[in-house]
Every structure is written in C-alpha cells, then in structure tokens.
Design a protein around this motif. Structure first.
Motif, PDB file in Angstrom:
ATOM      1  N   SER A   1      45.434   7.468  77.225  1.00 21.58           N
ATOM      2  CA  SER A   1      45.716   6.618  78.285  1.00 21.58           C
ATOM      3  C   SER A   1      45.282   5.145  78.190  1.00 21.58           C
ATOM      4  CB  SER A   1      45.021   7.185  79.500  1.00 21.58           C
ATOM      5  OG  SER A   1      45.165   8.219  79.834  1.00 21.58           O
TER       6      SER A   1
ATOM      7  N   ASN B   1      47.764   9.597  83.741  1.00 26.42           N
ATOM      8  CA  ASN B   1      48.131  10.765  82.891  1.00 26.42           C
ATOM      9  C   ASN B   1      48.679  11.856  83.999  1.00 26.42           C
ATOM     10  OD1 ASN B   1      47.933  13.263  81.813  1.00 26.42           O
ATOM     11  ND2 ASN B   1      46.432  12.424  80.175  1.00 26.42           N
ATOM     12  N   ASP B   2      49.724  12.058  84.415  1.00 18.74           N
ATOM     13  CA  ASP B   2      50.522  12.758  85.310  1.00 18.74           C
ATOM     14  C   ASP B   2      49.993  14.138  85.210  1.00 18.74           C
ATOM     15  OD1 ASP B   2      51.790  10.558  86.483  1.00 18.74           O
ATOM     16  OD2 ASP B   2      53.454  10.886  85.246  1.00 18.74           O
ATOM     17  N   GLU B   3      49.893  14.699  83.794  1.00 21.63           N
ATOM     18  CA  GLU B   3      49.509  15.809  83.844  1.00 21.63           C
ATOM     19  C   GLU B   3      48.170  16.254  84.365  1.00 21.63           C
ATOM     20  OE1 GLU B   3      48.752  18.709  79.866  1.00 21.63           O
ATOM     21  OE2 GLU B   3      50.900  17.344  79.736  1.00 21.63           O
ATOM     22  N   ILE B   4      46.986  15.526  84.195  1.00 19.36           N
ATOM     23  CA  ILE B   4      45.669  15.558  84.718  1.00 19.36           C
ATOM     24  C   ILE B   4      45.633  15.330  85.980  1.00 19.36           C
ATOM     25  CG2 ILE B   4      43.493  14.372  84.576  1.00 19.36           C
ATOM     26  CD1 ILE B   4      43.937  14.498  81.415  1.00 19.36           C
TER      27      ILE B   4
ATOM     28  N   ARG C   1      47.935   3.422  75.708  1.00 20.94           N
ATOM     29  CA  ARG C   1      49.118   3.158  76.443  1.00 20.94           C
ATOM     30  C   ARG C   1      48.927   2.094  77.321  1.00 20.94           C
ATOM     31  NH1 ARG C   1      50.893   8.532  75.918  1.00 20.94           N
ATOM     32  NH2 ARG C   1      49.082   9.064  77.564  1.00 20.94           N
TER      33      ARG C   1
ATOM     34  N   THR D   1      49.357  13.663  70.987  1.00 22.10           N
ATOM     35  CA  THR D   1      49.213  12.211  71.305  1.00 22.10           C
ATOM     36  C   THR D   1      49.894  11.273  70.353  1.00 22.10           C
ATOM     37  OG1 THR D   1      47.286  12.959  72.492  1.00 22.10           O
ATOM     38  CG2 THR D   1      47.541  10.726  72.389  1.00 22.10           C
TER      39      THR D   1
ATOM     40  N   MET E   1      41.948  10.403  83.303  1.00 24.64           N
ATOM     41  CA  MET E   1      43.224  10.726  84.461  1.00 24.64           C
ATOM     42  C   MET E   1      44.124   9.387  84.267  1.00 24.64           C
ATOM     43  SD  MET E   1      41.675  10.292  88.060  1.00 24.64           S
ATOM     44  CE  MET E   1      40.684   8.693  88.478  1.00 24.64           C
ATOM     45  N   GLY E   2      43.826   8.349  83.562  1.00 19.17           N
ATOM     46  CA  GLY E   2      44.530   7.022  83.336  1.00 19.17           C
ATOM     47  C   GLY E   2      43.767   5.989  82.724  1.00 19.17           C
TER      48      GLY E   2
ATOM     49  N   THR F   1      43.502  11.538  75.026  1.00 20.50           N
ATOM     50  CA  THR F   1      44.765  11.650  75.858  1.00 20.50           C
ATOM     51  C   THR F   1      45.649  10.316  75.773  1.00 20.50           C
ATOM     52  OG1 THR F   1      43.765  10.169  77.609  1.00 20.50           O
ATOM     53  CG2 THR F   1      43.376  12.569  77.686  1.00 20.50           C
TER      54      THR F   1
ATOM     55  N   LYS G   1      39.281   2.955  80.790  1.00 26.47           N
ATOM     56  CA  LYS G   1      39.568   4.135  81.093  1.00 26.47           C
ATOM     57  C   LYS G   1      39.375   4.637  82.557  1.00 26.47           C
ATOM     58  CE  LYS G   1      37.079   7.593  79.356  1.00 26.47           C
ATOM     59  NZ  LYS G   1      36.509   8.725  78.415  1.00 26.47           N
TER      60      LYS G   1
END
Length: 202
Positions: free
Chosen positions: A139, A82-85, A142, A167, A70-71, A137, A59
């Motif tokens: 991430s 995570n584009d939103e974050i 994914r 999610t 954040m990804g 999230t 992470k």
C-alpha cells in the motif's frame, strides 16, 4: 531458504547490487520511504553515487491491528486503499476517513521535521528509485508511486530488499520497474527477514 539480512543497511548494500545499471547517471535520484526505508536507501544512494531524499508516505492501519495496512496516503492528496482488506473486514468509510485524517497530520509533521525548511527535490523528468525496507501489502509503495506520477517522474523503479512474491508481481502494474532482491514464500512479515529490525527513529 531466502536471505536473512543482518540489518537495513546490509539489506541496502545487497539491494544496490541489483541496481548497478543506474550507477553514475545524473538523471537518477533515490527516494526513501521513512522511516525504515531510509537506511536502505542511504546504502543504495551511496553505491549508485546518486542523490538521496525522503518521500513521506503514511500507512493507513486497520484500527486495533495497526500493522495491517488497509491503504496509505501520500503527498498531493493521494490515497490508495487495499480493497481486499477493506471489504474483507467490512471497514466503513468513516473509519477510513478518521484514520486518514490522523495520518495526514503525521505526514505533514514528518515532512516539516525532515525537510527543516529545505524544498522538496525536483522530480520532473527524472528516474526515481523508490526504496523501502520491504513489501508486504504494498500500500505505501503504491501510494508513493501514484504521488510521484503527479510530479511527472520520467521513470519509477520500486526497489526493496524483500517482498511477497504476489505483491512484487502486482507492483509491476504501478511502477515502470520492480526490483525485489528476495521474494520468500510465505513472507510472514517483512521483519522476519532481518536479524535486527528495530524501529528507525526520526
């Protein structure tokens, strides 16, 4: 009220009940995301009589709020954000790169430690059940799926005992199949759904 698991192993046994159609198949392998996904994956693999291995993904935590992803990064140079974050917190690219470089070192350290010289499993053409202890999230899951696609997996099943409903739904765009044993709303953190969510050691 959603299920509360006593610990990760009990969660794995319950998750295995949702995956019985994969039992006894010689094309199936269970890959667990270390560290918390391993006790869950162990119980799933035992129940399905399938081989178990680890798939190291890291992470990318927001600096100062490391629990918030954040990804994530995965083998084969995979990075998902995570584009939103990232946009919501206005995280600059150099911060992401610095966190990714640090996590890349940890990813390599863990792969070396866990493999102890053993080669990674052959994934080409196999059905992979990718297991973690929960989806917040999404991430890390994914990133794992994206890396497994590069390894030419035939089918990828993302499987967790507990996950956020949004999610779990969104993950269907990445995995061939998604199994979330329970989807409480609001999730309020994966650890809330376990009596014992103590950190898993190497």
């Amino acid at each position: 009220m959603a299920v509360i698991f006593s610990d990760r192993r009990e969660a794995g046994r319950q998750l295995a009940g949702e995956l019985v159609r994969f039992a006894g198949r010689d094309d199936v392998i269970v890959l667990a995301l270390p560290r918390g996904g391993v006790p869950v994956g162990y119980e799933v693999a035992q129940a399905l009589k399938a081989p178990l291995d680890v798939f190291v993904v890291r992470k990318l935590g927001v600096p100062g709020h490391e629990e918030l992803a954040m990804g994530a990064i995965a083998p084969s140079g995979v990075r998902v954000l995570n584009d939103e974050i990232v946009s919501g917190l206005a995280i600059p690219p150099y911060v992401i790169d610095a966190v990714a470089a640090k996590e890349e070192k940890e990813l390599l350290r863990r792969e070396h430690l866990y493999r102890a010289g053993r080669p990674p499993p052959q994934l080409n053409g196999r059905t992979i059940i990718l297991v973690d202890d929960g989806l917040a999230t999404g991430s890390t899951m994914r990133a794992g799926i994206k890396a497994l696609r590069k390894n030419h997996a035939a089918r990828i099943v993302a499987a967790v005992p507990v996950g956020s409903p949004d999610t779990c739904d969104a993950m269907r765009a990445d995995a061939d199949e998604v199994v979330c044993a329970t989807t409480p709303e609001p999730l309020l953190g994966v650890g809330r759904w376990y009596v014992d969510f103590s950190q898993t050691s190497d």
